[in-house]
Design a protein around this motif. Structure first.
Motif, PDB file in Angstrom:
ATOM      1  N   ALA A 152       0.882  -1.051  -0.037  1.00  0.00           N
ATOM      2  CA  ALA A 152       0.068   0.168  -0.031  1.00  0.00           C
ATOM      3  C   ALA A 152       0.773   1.026   0.165  1.00  0.00           C
ATOM      4  CB  ALA A 152      -0.929   0.033   1.092  1.00  0.00           C
ATOM      5  N   ARG A 153       1.779   1.374   0.846  1.00  0.00           N
ATOM      6  CA  ARG A 153       2.823   2.353   0.684  1.00  0.00           C
ATOM      7  C   ARG A 153       3.396   2.549  -0.466  1.00  0.00           C
ATOM      8  NH1 ARG A 153       4.558   0.790   6.652  1.00  0.00           N
ATOM      9  NH2 ARG A 153       3.304   2.121   7.837  1.00  0.00           N
ATOM     10  N   GLN A 154       3.962   1.446  -1.105  1.00  0.00           N
ATOM     11  CA  GLN A 154       4.542   1.642  -2.402  1.00  0.00           C
ATOM     12  C   GLN A 154       3.756   2.087  -3.519  1.00  0.00           C
ATOM     13  OE1 GLN A 154       6.234  -2.207  -2.940  1.00  0.00           O
ATOM     14  NE2 GLN A 154       8.278  -1.792  -2.048  1.00  0.00           N
ATOM     15  N   ALA A 155       2.381   1.676  -3.376  1.00  0.00           N
ATOM     16  CA  ALA A 155       1.544   2.254  -4.555  1.00  0.00           C
ATOM     17  C   ALA A 155       1.223   3.723  -4.258  1.00  0.00           C
ATOM     18  CB  ALA A 155       0.071   1.615  -4.296  1.00  0.00           C
ATOM     19  N   SER A 156       1.070   4.039  -2.787  1.00  0.00           N
ATOM     20  CA  SER A 156       0.874   5.427  -2.508  1.00  0.00           C
ATOM     21  C   SER A 156       2.225   6.157  -3.024  1.00  0.00           C
ATOM     22  CB  SER A 156       0.699   5.628  -0.939  1.00  0.00           C
ATOM     23  OG  SER A 156       0.926   7.063  -0.644  1.00  0.00           O
ATOM     24  N   ILE A 157       3.234   5.749  -2.620  1.00  0.00           N
ATOM     25  CA  ILE A 157       4.520   6.426  -3.345  1.00  0.00           C
ATOM     26  C   ILE A 157       4.524   6.756  -4.587  1.00  0.00           C
ATOM     27  CG2 ILE A 157       6.999   6.251  -3.589  1.00  0.00           C
ATOM     28  CD1 ILE A 157       7.083   5.094  -0.613  1.00  0.00           C
ATOM     29  N   ALA A 158       4.205   5.615  -5.465  1.00  0.00           N
ATOM     30  CA  ALA A 158       4.071   5.591  -6.941  1.00  0.00           C
ATOM     31  C   ALA A 158       3.016   6.610  -7.476  1.00  0.00           C
ATOM     32  CB  ALA A 158       3.962   4.494  -7.560  1.00  0.00           C
ATOM     33  N   ALA A 159       2.084   6.598  -6.888  1.00  0.00           N
ATOM     34  CA  ALA A 159       0.940   7.945  -7.284  1.00  0.00           C
ATOM     35  C   ALA A 159       1.619   9.390  -6.835  1.00  0.00           C
ATOM     36  CB  ALA A 159      -0.407   7.319  -6.336  1.00  0.00           C
ATOM     37  N   LEU A 160       2.026   9.321  -5.862  1.00  0.00           N
ATOM     38  CA  LEU A 160       2.600  10.547  -5.352  1.00  0.00           C
ATOM     39  C   LEU A 160       3.527  11.116  -6.381  1.00  0.00           C
ATOM     40  CD1 LEU A 160       2.648  10.552  -1.536  1.00  0.00           C
ATOM     41  CD2 LEU A 160       1.318  11.994  -2.812  1.00  0.00           C
ATOM     42  N   LYS A 161       4.508  10.170  -6.707  1.00  0.00           N
ATOM     43  CA  LYS A 161       5.657  10.441  -7.659  1.00  0.00           C
ATOM     44  C   LYS A 161       4.957  10.750  -9.044  1.00  0.00           C
ATOM     45  CE  LYS A 161       9.688   7.670  -5.940  1.00  0.00           C
ATOM     46  NZ  LYS A 161      10.479   6.640  -6.177  1.00  0.00           N
ATOM     47  N   ALA A 162       3.881   9.948  -9.502  1.00  0.00           N
ATOM     48  CA  ALA A 162       3.261  10.164 -10.680  1.00  0.00           C
ATOM     49  C   ALA A 162       2.523  11.775 -10.683  1.00  0.00           C
ATOM     50  CB  ALA A 162       2.035   9.223 -11.145  1.00  0.00           C
ATOM     51  N   SER A 163       1.970  12.109  -9.580  1.00  0.00           N
ATOM     52  CA  SER A 163       1.659  13.144  -9.491  1.00  0.00           C
ATOM     53  C   SER A 163       2.467  14.438  -9.410  1.00  0.00           C
ATOM     54  CB  SER A 163       0.635  13.515  -7.913  1.00  0.00           C
ATOM     55  OG  SER A 163       0.263  14.734  -7.910  1.00  0.00           O
ATOM     56  N   ILE A 164       3.633  14.163  -8.794  1.00  0.00           N
ATOM     57  CA  ILE A 164       4.618  15.206  -8.789  1.00  0.00           C
ATOM     58  C   ILE A 164       5.030  15.350 -10.211  1.00  0.00           C
ATOM     59  CG2 ILE A 164       7.161  15.510  -8.084  1.00  0.00           C
ATOM     60  CD1 ILE A 164       6.310  14.109  -5.185  1.00  0.00           C
ATOM     61  N   SER A 165       5.307  14.328 -10.857  1.00  0.00           N
ATOM     62  CA  SER A 165       5.792  14.289 -12.456  1.00  0.00           C
ATOM     63  C   SER A 165       4.885  15.060 -13.181  1.00  0.00           C
ATOM     64  CB  SER A 165       6.053  13.089 -12.765  1.00  0.00           C
ATOM     65  OG  SER A 165       6.864  12.392 -12.207  1.00  0.00           O
ATOM     66  N   GLU A 166       3.647  15.096 -13.006  1.00  0.00           N
ATOM     67  CA  GLU A 166       2.549  15.624 -13.762  1.00  0.00           C
ATOM     68  C   GLU A 166       2.623  17.208 -13.537  1.00  0.00           C
ATOM     69  OE1 GLU A 166      -1.892  16.616 -14.094  1.00  0.00           O
ATOM     70  OE2 GLU A 166      -1.641  15.140 -12.551  1.00  0.00           O
ATOM     71  N   LEU A 167       2.668  17.458 -12.060  1.00  0.00           N
ATOM     72  CA  LEU A 167       2.796  19.016 -11.760  1.00  0.00           C
ATOM     73  C   LEU A 167       3.882  19.418 -12.414  1.00  0.00           C
ATOM     74  CD1 LEU A 167       1.382  18.573  -8.069  1.00  0.00           C
ATOM     75  CD2 LEU A 167       0.270  19.571  -9.965  1.00  0.00           C
ATOM     76  N   GLU A 168       5.132  18.902 -12.373  1.00  0.00           N
ATOM     77  CA  GLU A 168       6.185  19.332 -12.920  1.00  0.00           C
ATOM     78  C   GLU A 168       6.107  19.545 -14.471  1.00  0.00           C
ATOM     79  OE1 GLU A 168       9.404  16.604 -11.807  1.00  0.00           O
ATOM     80  OE2 GLU A 168       9.726  17.725  -9.930  1.00  0.00           O
ATOM     81  N   ALA A 169       5.602  18.675 -15.087  1.00  0.00           N
ATOM     82  CA  ALA A 169       5.237  18.930 -16.428  1.00  0.00           C
ATOM     83  C   ALA A 169       4.555  19.828 -16.880  1.00  0.00           C
ATOM     84  CB  ALA A 169       4.709  17.621 -17.037  1.00  0.00           C
ATOM     85  N   ARG A 170       3.354  20.340 -15.767  1.00  0.00           N
ATOM     86  CA  ARG A 170       2.368  21.398 -16.147  1.00  0.00           C
ATOM     87  C   ARG A 170       3.224  22.665 -15.866  1.00  0.00           C
ATOM     88  NH1 ARG A 170      -2.774  19.473 -12.762  1.00  0.00           N
ATOM     89  NH2 ARG A 170      -3.015  21.862 -12.768  1.00  0.00           N
ATOM     90  N   ILE A 171       4.027  22.723 -14.961  1.00  0.00           N
ATOM     91  CA  ILE A 171       4.740  23.852 -14.682  1.00  0.00           C
ATOM     92  C   ILE A 171       5.565  24.218 -15.212  1.00  0.00           C
ATOM     93  CG2 ILE A 171       6.375  25.108 -12.960  1.00  0.00           C
ATOM     94  CD1 ILE A 171       5.075  23.455 -10.769  1.00  0.00           C
ATOM     95  N   MET A 172       6.380  23.236 -16.059  1.00  0.00           N
ATOM     96  CA  MET A 172       7.481  23.444 -17.113  1.00  0.00           C
ATOM     97  C   MET A 172       6.578  23.805 -18.482  1.00  0.00           C
ATOM     98  SD  MET A 172      10.224  23.384 -15.629  1.00  0.00           S
ATOM     99  CE  MET A 172      11.514  23.414 -16.969  1.00  0.00           C
ATOM    100  N   ALA A 173       5.464  23.500 -18.702  1.00  0.00           N
ATOM    101  CA  ALA A 173       4.774  23.660 -19.849  1.00  0.00           C
ATOM    102  C   ALA A 173       4.316  25.291 -19.961  1.00  0.00           C
ATOM    103  CB  ALA A 173       3.529  22.763 -19.884  1.00  0.00           C
TER     104      ALA A 173
END
Length: 171
Positions: free
Chosen positions: A79-100
């Motif tokens: 469950a923690r690894q799934a949560s971490i993966a979801a948070l990393k995906a969210s961070i990547s998406e937010l970084e991509a949106r900021i850089m866009a």
């Protein structure tokens, strides 16, 4: 037989009994000790067997508890690894949106202002040296060095992303 012969036979019998009696008592004592020792060993063996059975039951209980704990830990870890993966995906998406939006949060004008502030701090350092206030001159020099380092990092970012260097304002 005569009465004195009976008395003599009884005396001899009594003497033989007194002579043989210690041997019989010693033999009886050895037999009793051997029986008691064997019974004690048997009791001790039964006691150890019972303790061993109880220890094995306790060990089985502990093993099942350990297995349950491991399963619980594995579930929590997943469950923690799934949560971490979801948070990393969210961070990547937010970084991509900021850089866009603009690519960088700084512009060439910001770099120019930092270079100007650095030169002003160097001028303040020279002025403090001329006024012979070494503590303020050292502090101004240190601040100028920090500003120069920041300007170098911004300059490197602007060189790696040329579209941000021409943009007028940050995002």
């Amino acid at each position: 037989m005569q009465p004195h012969q009976y008395a003599l036979a009884a005396g001899i019998g009594w003497m033989v009994t007194l002579i043989i009696l210690p041997f019989l008592i010693a033999k009886a004592r050895r037999l009793a000790y051997a029986r008691g020792f064997d019974e004690g060993k048997a009791f001790h063996d039964r006691s150890l067997t019972q303790q061993f059975r109880e220890a094995m039951q306790d060990l089985d209980k502990l093993r099942t508890e350990l297995q349950r704990t491991q399963q619980t830990c594995n579930v929590q870890l997943a469950a923690r690894q799934a949560s971490i993966a979801a948070l990393k995906a969210s961070i990547s998406e937010l970084e991509a949106r900021i850089m866009a939006y603009t690519g960088l949060a700084v512009t060439k004008a910001d770099y120019d202002r930092l270079v100007s502030a650095s030169s002003t701090m160097r001028l303040a350092q020279r002025t403090f040296k001329a006024l012979k206030t070494e503590a303020e001159a050292a502090r101004a020099g240190a601040q100028a060095d920090v500003i120069d380092e920041l300007a170098k990092r911004i300059h490197a970012q602007l060189r790696s992303n040329p579209s941000a260097a021409t943009a007028g304002a940050p995002a």
